[in-house]
Design an enzyme around this catalytic site. Structure first.
Site, mmCIF file in Angstrom:
data_model
loop_
_atom_site.group_PDB
_atom_site.id
_atom_site.type_symbol
_atom_site.label_atom_id
_atom_site.label_comp_id
_atom_site.label_asym_id
_atom_site.label_seq_id
_atom_site.Cartn_x
_atom_site.Cartn_y
_atom_site.Cartn_z
ATOM 1 N N LYS A 52 0.580 -0.893 0.112
ATOM 2 C CA LYS A 52 -0.135 0.073 -0.209
ATOM 3 C C LYS A 52 0.883 1.587 -0.043
ATOM 4 O O LYS A 52 1.870 1.171 0.784
ATOM 5 C CB LYS A 52 -0.708 0.002 1.435
ATOM 6 C CG LYS A 52 -1.749 0.661 1.111
ATOM 7 C CD LYS A 52 -2.707 0.659 2.250
ATOM 8 C CE LYS A 52 -3.960 2.263 2.945
ATOM 9 N NZ LYS A 52 -4.801 1.815 4.373
ATOM 10 N N SER A 131 -9.820 1.864 3.293
ATOM 11 C CA SER A 131 -8.412 2.438 1.817
ATOM 12 C C SER A 131 -7.649 1.395 1.017
ATOM 13 O O SER A 131 -7.460 2.354 0.477
ATOM 14 C CB SER A 131 -7.908 4.170 2.956
ATOM 15 O OG SER A 131 -7.202 2.706 3.867
ATOM 16 N N SER A 155 -9.883 -0.413 7.159
ATOM 17 C CA SER A 155 -9.670 -0.518 5.855
ATOM 18 C C SER A 155 -8.865 -2.029 5.354
ATOM 19 O O SER A 155 -8.358 -1.615 4.229
ATOM 20 C CB SER A 155 -8.489 0.722 5.816
ATOM 21 O OG SER A 155 -9.143 2.212 5.529
HETATM 22 N N1 GLN Z 1 -12.766 3.976 6.905
HETATM 23 C C1 GLN Z 1 -12.266 4.512 7.838
HETATM 24 C C2 GLN Z 1 -11.836 5.887 7.663
HETATM 25 O O1 GLN Z 1 -12.265 6.659 7.043
HETATM 26 C C3 GLN Z 1 -11.105 3.514 7.932
HETATM 27 C C4 GLN Z 1 -10.082 3.941 7.148
HETATM 28 C C5 GLN Z 1 -8.450 2.870 8.070
HETATM 29 O O2 GLN Z 1 -9.105 2.294 8.426
HETATM 30 N N2 GLN Z 1 -7.398 3.222 7.359
HETATM 31 O O3 GLN Z 1 -11.199 6.748 8.870
#
Ligand code: GLN
Length: 495
Positions: A52, A131, A155
């Site tokens: 990532k 994400s 994410s």
């Molecule tokens: N969707 C969540 C956020 O926007 C989780 C994101 C993540 O785990 N990096 O904070």
């Protein structure tokens, strides 16, 4: 060197799939590595690793899908990447994501949205989740054997659930975050995505990844605490007749897709038929988890991202009139460099930490966080190894509250080894719909993943075929702190 060459020749190059926008084809492209690869450990087997783009790598820029980091070449490589290289990894590329990890659909990216290969047709792409959407897609298309992602509030688990992958979020403090760009430090973890649980378990157990303390990461548990935590967990899963799985009733929300609910229920019955004990349990503070998460995550993000101001970090817009005196340079850099969702989080976080709001938001959210942790500790059969007063557990201030010690006793509710729920309330939406909806709508997707994040617990999402649809449903297993090996073994058994 020779071992690297030997390794490269063992692994025939396959052409990367395109059209799903899951890899970041960055400018500048591949970089000259600055340090030699680490020596291979005994038993290392070559595998292709996708990383990532918020995890620092030597051979590729690390840009977090943000304009503010365009062209950023990290002067070092993340510990987790080095650890995986020593276990046979060859990095095949950096994957697309939501900017700085903020989002649930991998649409908040300067590279454009990631598309889910499970989309029925090219004209109507569906969300790959976020994400870490690019990482999940790289694995599912066979471009990588394993992918690294980060999971702050879901994410890794959410994209795994949307794409049919297995996604693993480790216990907080287990895998080193040195070289992982921080979003919300008290919640951030780096984890793994693969087609099954077995390769992940192999890295953790045979590769002993869970035993390595990293002095460069202040949240990495010390070796002594690791030994103590490991001693508190049963070494093997045992057979089903010895296992109790809890079904958290608060996860059965009205918004849950009926097909996903039916898949969850069927998995619970199948477990019962296979000899496990399945019991309903209650985690009463679950309802407050989503609000608490979005207050805490935004607050920490606002502080973390303050360093991107165009002075030391962050690309200055060429037309910037910044005179070094501050305001113009900062606002121009940040105004151009950050996307809308990141700006929204910075504003929310700055507000909730302001003296007028902190008691009602940030402090309140920390209280909710302790209640959530307590809920989990009450239902698990194993005690939380950080809460028995020894070692460096005190660094997690969640455990030293009197209410916690008083109420984390094991009377009353049934005692379980794992909790089973859905990973997400719905199947992946169409990208066109995601782009129309409000961000609040995206936040809703995290309702089942944030509780384990707030409690620092390990969690896995695994794909299960669902009736009446070609899309798999993601089911989530959550375990007690540091019970990661048994959790992955259980995921492997369920799949
Ligand atoms: N969707 C969540 C956020 O926007 C989780 C994101 C993540 O785990 N990096 O904070």
């Amino acid at each position: 060197g020779v071992p690297a060459l030997r390794q490269a020749l063992q692994q025939p190059q396959r052409r990367r799939s395109s059209g799903f926008n899951h890899f970041v084809d960055s400018d500048p492209g591949k970089l000259e590595p600055t340090v030699p690869p680490p020596p291979l450990l005994a038993g290392a087997t070559p595998f292709r690793l996708a990383v990532k783009d918020n995890i620092a790598t030597d051979e590729f820029p690390t840009q977090c899908a943000s304009r503010i980091l365009v062209g950023h070449a990290s002067p070092f490589e993340a510990t987790i990447v080095r650890q995986l290289r020593a276990r046979g990894a060859e990095v095949v590329g950096k994957t697309n994501m939501d900017e700085f990890g903020m989002g649930s659909h991998s649409t908040n990216s300067i590279h454009g949205p990631v598309r889910n290969p499970l989309s029925a047709n090219d004209d109507e792409p569906i969300s790959a989740g976020g994400s870490s959407g690019g990482s999940a897609v790289a694995v599912m298309l066979g471009d990588a054997d394993i992918a690294l992602g980060t999971d702050t509030g879901g994410s890794i688990r959410l994209p795994a659930s949307y794409t049919g992958a297995v996604g693993y979020r480790p216990s907080y403090g287990m895998l080193s975050r040195f070289g992982v760009f921080p979003y919300a430090n008290s919640l951030d973890t780096v984890g793994l995505i693969a087609r099954g649980a077995r390769p992940i378990l192999r890295l953790l157990a045979d590769g002993e990844l869970d035993q390595e303390h990293d002095p460069n990461d202040p949240t990495s548990l010390s070796s002594a605490t690791r030994r103590r935590c490991a001693a508190a967990c049963p070494p093997t899963l045992g057979d089903n007749s010895q296992l109790t799985v809890g079904i958290p009733l608060e996860y059965n929300i009205a918004e849950l897709d009926p097909v996903i609910r039916a898949t969850w229920a069927a998995a619970a019955s199948a477990l019962e038929s296979a000899g496990a004990t399945v019991v309903p349990v209650s985690l009463p503070s679950t309802r407050e988890a989503l609000c608490a998460y979005y207050v805490i995550a935004a607050a920490e993000a606002s502080s973390n991202l303050a360093k991107y101001d165009g002075v030391r970090y962050g690309v200055r817009p060429p037309e910037s009139r910044g005179d070094g005196a501050g305001h113009t340079l900062y606002s121009e850099t940040r105004g151009v460099g950050f996307g809308d969702e990141v700006k929204r989080r910075i504003l929310l976080g700055t507000y909730s930490l302001s003296s007028a709001a902190i008691d009602n938001y940030f402090v309140q959210a920390q209280r909710v966080r302790r209640l959530i942790r307590r809920d989990f500790d009450r239902v698990f059969r194993l005690a939380n190894p950080l809460c028995d007063g020894g070692g460096d557990g005190a660094q997690f201030d969640l455990c030293d509250m009197p209410e916690h010690t008083l109420l984390a006793d094991k009377r009353g509710p049934p005692q379980v080894d794992f909790l089973l729920s859905a990973t997400t309330p719905s199947f992946p939406p169409r990208l066109a719909d995601v782009l129309q909806r409000s961000s609040l709508d995206a936040y809703m997707n995290d309702v089942f993943t944030v509780p384990a994040s707030l409690a620092g617990l390990p969690a896995v999402s695994l794909p299960v075929p669902a009736a009446e649809t070609r899309l798999p449903a993601g089911l989530q297993l959550v375990g007690q702190f540091w019970d990661d090996r048994r959790l992955l073994a259980m995921a492997e058994r369920l799949k």
